[in-house]
Design an enzyme around this catalytic site. Structure first.
Site, PDB file in Angstrom:
ATOM      1  N   LYS A 149     -35.099  18.865   0.206  1.00 40.90           N
ATOM      2  CA  LYS A 149     -35.558  20.070   0.894  1.00 40.90           C
ATOM      3  C   LYS A 149     -36.776  20.664   0.165  1.00 40.90           C
ATOM      4  O   LYS A 149     -37.091  20.254  -0.970  1.00 40.90           O
ATOM      5  CB  LYS A 149     -34.401  21.066   0.963  1.00 40.90           C
ATOM      6  CG  LYS A 149     -33.177  20.544   1.741  1.00 40.90           C
ATOM      7  CD  LYS A 149     -32.048  21.570   1.709  1.00 40.90           C
ATOM      8  CE  LYS A 149     -30.796  21.036   2.370  1.00 40.90           C
ATOM      9  NZ  LYS A 149     -29.699  22.047   2.348  1.00 40.90           N
TER      10      LYS A 149
ATOM     11  N   TYR B 160     -30.290  20.919  12.433  1.00 40.51           N
ATOM     12  CA  TYR B 160     -29.203  21.830  12.086  1.00 40.51           C
ATOM     13  C   TYR B 160     -28.504  22.410  13.313  1.00 40.51           C
ATOM     14  O   TYR B 160     -27.840  23.447  13.213  1.00 40.51           O
ATOM     15  CB  TYR B 160     -29.730  22.942  11.169  1.00 40.51           C
ATOM     16  CG  TYR B 160     -29.896  22.500   9.727  1.00 40.51           C
ATOM     17  CD1 TYR B 160     -28.830  21.953   9.012  1.00 40.51           C
ATOM     18  CD2 TYR B 160     -31.125  22.622   9.074  1.00 40.51           C
ATOM     19  CE1 TYR B 160     -28.977  21.544   7.694  1.00 40.51           C
ATOM     20  CE2 TYR B 160     -31.279  22.219   7.748  1.00 40.51           C
ATOM     21  CZ  TYR B 160     -30.196  21.680   7.062  1.00 40.51           C
ATOM     22  OH  TYR B 160     -30.342  21.280   5.750  1.00 40.51           O
TER      23      TYR B 160
ATOM     24  N   ASN C 293     -30.119  24.519  -2.210  1.00 42.14           N
ATOM     25  CA  ASN C 293     -29.296  23.436  -2.778  1.00 42.14           C
ATOM     26  C   ASN C 293     -29.975  22.067  -2.723  1.00 42.14           C
ATOM     27  O   ASN C 293     -29.342  21.026  -2.820  1.00 42.14           O
ATOM     28  CB  ASN C 293     -27.887  23.437  -2.175  1.00 42.14           C
ATOM     29  CG  ASN C 293     -27.875  23.124  -0.697  1.00 42.14           C
ATOM     30  OD1 ASN C 293     -28.917  22.809  -0.118  1.00 42.14           O
ATOM     31  ND2 ASN C 293     -26.721  23.207  -0.065  1.00 42.14           N
TER      32      ASN C 293
ATOM     33  N   HIS D 297     -30.190  17.263   1.312  1.00 50.03           N
ATOM     34  CA  HIS D 297     -29.291  17.066   2.457  1.00 50.03           C
ATOM     35  C   HIS D 297     -28.865  15.604   2.493  1.00 50.03           C
ATOM     36  O   HIS D 297     -29.665  14.711   2.235  1.00 50.03           O
ATOM     37  CB  HIS D 297     -30.023  17.396   3.767  1.00 50.03           C
ATOM     38  CG  HIS D 297     -29.272  16.910   4.974  1.00 50.03           C
ATOM     39  ND1 HIS D 297     -28.273  17.652   5.562  1.00 50.03           N
ATOM     40  CD2 HIS D 297     -29.332  15.743   5.672  1.00 50.03           C
ATOM     41  CE1 HIS D 297     -27.761  16.958   6.578  1.00 50.03           C
ATOM     42  NE2 HIS D 297     -28.388  15.800   6.659  1.00 50.03           N
TER      43      HIS D 297
ATOM     44  N   GLU E 159     -29.215  11.288  12.719  1.00 48.19           N
ATOM     45  CA  GLU E 159     -30.258  11.894  11.867  1.00 48.19           C
ATOM     46  C   GLU E 159     -31.371  10.894  11.549  1.00 48.19           C
ATOM     47  O   GLU E 159     -32.550  11.266  11.534  1.00 48.19           O
ATOM     48  CB  GLU E 159     -29.619  12.446  10.583  1.00 48.19           C
ATOM     49  CG  GLU E 159     -28.757  13.675  10.883  1.00 48.19           C
ATOM     50  CD  GLU E 159     -28.038  14.271   9.681  1.00 48.19           C
ATOM     51  OE1 GLU E 159     -27.459  15.355   9.839  1.00 48.19           O
ATOM     52  OE2 GLU E 159     -28.027  13.639   8.593  1.00 48.19           O
TER      53      GLU E 159
HETATM   54  N1  UDP Z   1     -26.000  26.939   4.097  1.00 43.02           N
HETATM   55  C1  UDP Z   1     -26.343  28.209   3.733  1.00 43.02           C
HETATM   56  N2  UDP Z   1     -25.362  29.153   3.649  1.00 43.02           N
HETATM   57  C2  UDP Z   1     -24.059  28.879   3.900  1.00 43.02           C
HETATM   58  C3  UDP Z   1     -23.722  27.565   4.276  1.00 43.02           C
HETATM   59  C4  UDP Z   1     -24.712  26.610   4.368  1.00 43.02           C
HETATM   60  O1  UDP Z   1     -27.514  28.492   3.485  1.00 43.02           O
HETATM   61  O2  UDP Z   1     -23.217  29.783   3.811  1.00 43.02           O
HETATM   62  C5  UDP Z   1     -27.055  25.928   4.200  1.00 43.02           C
HETATM   63  C6  UDP Z   1     -27.118  25.017   2.968  1.00 43.02           C
HETATM   64  O3  UDP Z   1     -28.484  24.747   2.697  1.00 43.02           O
HETATM   65  C7  UDP Z   1     -26.416  23.766   3.445  1.00 43.02           C
HETATM   66  C8  UDP Z   1     -26.830  23.737   4.914  1.00 43.02           C
HETATM   67  O4  UDP Z   1     -26.803  25.095   5.317  1.00 43.02           O
HETATM   68  O5  UDP Z   1     -26.837  22.626   2.728  1.00 43.02           O
HETATM   69  C9  UDP Z   1     -25.956  22.920   5.813  1.00 43.02           C
HETATM   70  O6  UDP Z   1     -24.610  23.302   5.631  1.00 43.02           O
HETATM   71  P1  UDP Z   1     -23.447  22.205   5.548  1.00 43.02           P
HETATM   72  O7  UDP Z   1     -22.151  22.956   5.611  1.00 43.02           O
HETATM   73  O8  UDP Z   1     -23.712  21.165   6.590  1.00 43.02           O
HETATM   74  O9  UDP Z   1     -23.611  21.640   4.073  1.00 43.02           O
HETATM   75  P2  UDP Z   1     -24.127  20.259   3.465  1.00 43.02           P
HETATM   76  O10 UDP Z   1     -23.703  19.160   4.405  1.00 43.02           O
HETATM   77  O11 UDP Z   1     -25.624  20.366   3.325  1.00 43.02           O
HETATM   78  O12 UDP Z   1     -23.449  20.165   2.118  1.00 43.02           O
END
Ligand code: UDP
Length: 152
Positions: free
Chosen positions: A11, A51, A114, A117, A128
């Site tokens: 990211k 997303y 974080n 992805h 994707e």
């Molecule tokens: N995210 C966020 N706040 C939250 C939950 C998710 O900003 O409370 C963002 C975070 O960057 C995360 C992304 O949304 O990586 C997608 O969420 P997901 O639950 O799919 O997590 P991932 O698969 O990336 O671990």
């Protein structure tokens, strides 16, 4: 059967912080094969499609704004078990809960920053990869040390 592939994206925070090489290195050292790689600033439409599953969540617009705010390094990695293994290498969504030794556990502190992805399952991986890459942008090749990575 086609080789297993997953979609991984560094990211904008990971790119801005100069840790692209460190992240790619972890996948290379594990033994997975890089078959697609490009840097782009995602369009609004691409980010919203990527997303889409989160479109009703309160963080959706912040997340889309963030992911479109700068360059993203988009990748396709290949190898047996790569989808689940990549999720393990990446670590839990909230970096404060990610285990040390994982990418997020070692290199990030905030759920909104974080850094990486990874597709969460076989269907997501296929959709994707198709969303981010043209077929012609994914390369079939055999690493010269392949027989030292896997018995098969
Ligand atoms: N995210 C966020 N706040 C939250 C939950 C998710 O900003 O409370 C963002 C975070 O960057 C995360 C992304 O949304 O990586 C997608 O969420 P997901 O639950 O799919 O997590 P991932 O698969 O990336 O671990």
């Amino acid at each position: 059967m086609a080789a297993e592939r997953t979609f991984i994206a560094i990211k904008p925070d990971g790119v801005q912080r100069g840790i692209v090489g460190e992240i790619i290195s972890r996948f290379e050292r594990k033994g997975f094969k890089l078959v697609g790689l490009k840097q782009l600033i995602p369009s609004q439409s691409l980010a919203e499609q990527h997303y889409a599953v989160h479109k009703e969540r309160p963080f959706f617009s912040t997340l889309v704004n963030f992911i479109t705010s700068g360059p993203v390094v988009a990748m396709v990695w290949e190898g047996e078990g790569v989808i689940l293994s990549a999720r393990k290498l990446i670590g839990a969504t909230n970096p404060l809960q990610s285990e040390p030794g994982t990418i997020r556990g070692d290199l990030a502190i905030d759920i909104g920053r974080n850094i990486i992805h990874g597709s969460d399952g076989p269907e997501t991986a296929l959709s994707e990869i198709a969303l981010w890459f043209e077929v012609s942008e994914v390369t079939d090749w055999i690493p010269s040390d392949y027989s030292w990575r896997t018995e098969k």
